[in-house]
Design a protein around this motif. Structure first.
Motif, PDB file in Angstrom:
ATOM      1  N   ARG A  47     -27.847 -11.294 -62.286  1.00  0.00           N
ATOM      2  CA  ARG A  47     -27.424 -11.932 -63.538  1.00  0.00           C
ATOM      3  C   ARG A  47     -28.498 -11.764 -64.620  1.00  0.00           C
ATOM      4  NH1 ARG A  47     -23.055 -15.580 -63.936  1.00  0.00           N
ATOM      5  NH2 ARG A  47     -21.812 -15.594 -62.020  1.00  0.00           N
ATOM      6  N   PRO A  48     -28.090 -11.834 -65.894  1.00  0.00           N
ATOM      7  CA  PRO A  48     -29.023 -11.553 -66.994  1.00  0.00           C
ATOM      8  C   PRO A  48     -30.293 -12.391 -66.990  1.00  0.00           C
ATOM      9  CG  PRO A  48     -26.783 -11.597 -67.817  1.00  0.00           C
ATOM     10  CD  PRO A  48     -26.711 -12.041 -66.387  1.00  0.00           C
ATOM     11  N   VAL A  70     -25.004  -7.872 -65.470  1.00  0.00           N
ATOM     12  CA  VAL A  70     -23.610  -7.989 -65.902  1.00  0.00           C
ATOM     13  C   VAL A  70     -23.554  -8.644 -67.282  1.00  0.00           C
ATOM     14  CG1 VAL A  70     -22.508  -7.954 -63.657  1.00  0.00           C
ATOM     15  CG2 VAL A  70     -23.465 -10.097 -64.494  1.00  0.00           C
ATOM     16  N   ILE A  71     -22.602  -8.189 -68.089  1.00  0.00           N
ATOM     17  CA  ILE A  71     -22.427  -8.715 -69.440  1.00  0.00           C
ATOM     18  C   ILE A  71     -21.028  -9.312 -69.558  1.00  0.00           C
ATOM     19  CG2 ILE A  71     -22.462  -8.161 -71.908  1.00  0.00           C
ATOM     20  CD1 ILE A  71     -25.180  -7.717 -70.498  1.00  0.00           C
ATOM     21  N   ASP A  72     -20.976 -10.550 -70.070  1.00  0.00           N
ATOM     22  CA  ASP A  72     -19.710 -11.283 -70.235  1.00  0.00           C
ATOM     23  C   ASP A  72     -19.004 -11.439 -68.897  1.00  0.00           C
ATOM     24  OD1 ASP A  72     -17.809 -12.723 -71.580  1.00  0.00           O
ATOM     25  OD2 ASP A  72     -16.799 -10.986 -72.453  1.00  0.00           O
ATOM     26  N   GLN A  77     -13.918 -12.269 -71.583  1.00  0.00           N
ATOM     27  CA  GLN A  77     -13.089 -12.702 -72.701  1.00  0.00           C
ATOM     28  C   GLN A  77     -13.881 -13.202 -73.906  1.00  0.00           C
ATOM     29  OE1 GLN A  77     -10.081 -15.420 -71.166  1.00  0.00           O
ATOM     30  NE2 GLN A  77      -9.674 -14.061 -69.444  1.00  0.00           N
ATOM     31  N   SER A  78     -15.192 -13.024 -73.902  1.00  0.00           N
ATOM     32  CA  SER A  78     -16.005 -13.419 -75.047  1.00  0.00           C
ATOM     33  C   SER A  78     -15.774 -12.458 -76.209  1.00  0.00           C
ATOM     34  CB  SER A  78     -17.490 -13.432 -74.676  1.00  0.00           C
ATOM     35  OG  SER A  78     -17.744 -14.374 -73.659  1.00  0.00           O
ATOM     36  N   GLU A  86     -25.541 -10.597 -75.802  1.00  0.00           N
ATOM     37  CA  GLU A  86     -25.992 -10.678 -74.406  1.00  0.00           C
ATOM     38  C   GLU A  86     -26.572  -9.340 -73.948  1.00  0.00           C
ATOM     39  OE1 GLU A  86     -24.424 -12.403 -70.096  1.00  0.00           O
ATOM     40  OE2 GLU A  86     -22.962 -11.963 -71.671  1.00  0.00           O
ATOM     41  N   ALA A  87     -25.920  -8.250 -74.341  1.00  0.00           N
ATOM     42  CA  ALA A  87     -26.400  -6.928 -73.958  1.00  0.00           C
ATOM     43  C   ALA A  87     -27.742  -6.618 -74.606  1.00  0.00           C
ATOM     44  CB  ALA A  87     -25.373  -5.872 -74.352  1.00  0.00           C
TER      45      ALA A  87
END
Length: 247
Positions: A47-48, A70-72, A77-78, A86-87
């Motif tokens: 996870r981030p 991982v992103i979203d 659905q963001s 986030e990226a």
């Protein structure tokens, strides 16, 4: 066959999902990172919020293991702005691979403009920073026609907007491993779904995630043409054992 360089060793549970404290869960992540370095897997997928500590461990050990995040995750659905934010943070923290969850519900609803925009902009961000980009399409949430169509859409966006030299850096990935199916039906990579993805995303590479539980299944996926395999039981699978994990 030595399959270790195909394996993305994966641990994506939150402390709550694992039934652990935050401190205990962080220790589990560190154990996964250490194992990935010891076993010389291709990548550790976390996870981030765990990326900075992974970067520190890997740099200190002078390991060649890559860091993926991982992103979203896991719903996808963001908004585009949230995905990009986030990226960007993951890139700053040292991630090598960015596994975006595609907004597959928007795709199913026919909102292709939204899906096309996020595919283009998020891929562009990753490639501009020399990262590997993977698009998780969540095959268990799609019917066969939708798997074909979404795989082809990702391919078409990439081929229409980026040079051929970048095609190998944009994957189509089967699953999050966290999607809840009815009657415990397979929620990840199966032979039929992977074949559909391979046929319709080519020349983009495919990552099979979720459902690969044995060495033999991993080899079968590789022989089909899969370039990466995501599993939370990388060591067991690489050494000929059987996964007893959910993804």
């Amino acid at each position: 066959m030595n399959i270790k360089q195909y394996l993305d060793s994966t641990y994506l549970k939150t402390a709550e999902q694992a039934g652990l404290s935050e401190v205990e869960n962080k220790k589990v992540v560190q154990q996964f990172i250490q194992e990935a370095m010891d076993e010389q897997f291709k990548l550790i997928m976390i996870r981030p919020e765990m990326v900075p500590s992974a970067k520190e461990m890997i740099v200190e050990s002078k390991s060649k293991v890559h860091i993926g995040t991982v992103i979203d995750f896991p719903l996808g659905q963001s908004s585009l702005e949230e995905k990009l934010k986030e990226a960007n943070q993951a890139i700053l923290d040292g991630a090598d691979d960015l596994d975006f969850v595609c907004n597959y519900e928007a795709f199913k609803d026919g909102n292709l403009a939204l899906v096309k925009e996020e595919l283009l902009e998020c891929t562009k961000l990753g490639l501009e920073h020399h990262k590997i980009v993977k698009w998780i399409i969540e095959v268990a949430a799609l019917n066969h026609q939708q798997i074909v169509q979404l795989s082809a859409l990702i391919k078409n966006i990439v081929m229409s907007n980026f040079k051929e030299e970048f095609y190998s850096s944009v994957f189509v990935k089967s699953s999050t491993g966290f999607y809840k199916t009815i009657n415990n039906e397979p929620n990840g990579a199966t032979i039929p779904t992977i074949i559909m993805m391979l046929e319709n995303a080519c020349p983009l590479p495919i990552k099979a995630a979720g459902g690969v539980r044995t060495y033999e299944e991993a080899v079968q996926m590789i022989k089909l043409g899969v370039k990466r395999i995501g599993t939370s039981s990388a060591k067991a699978i690489a050494n000929g054992g059987v996964s007893n994990k959910e993804y």
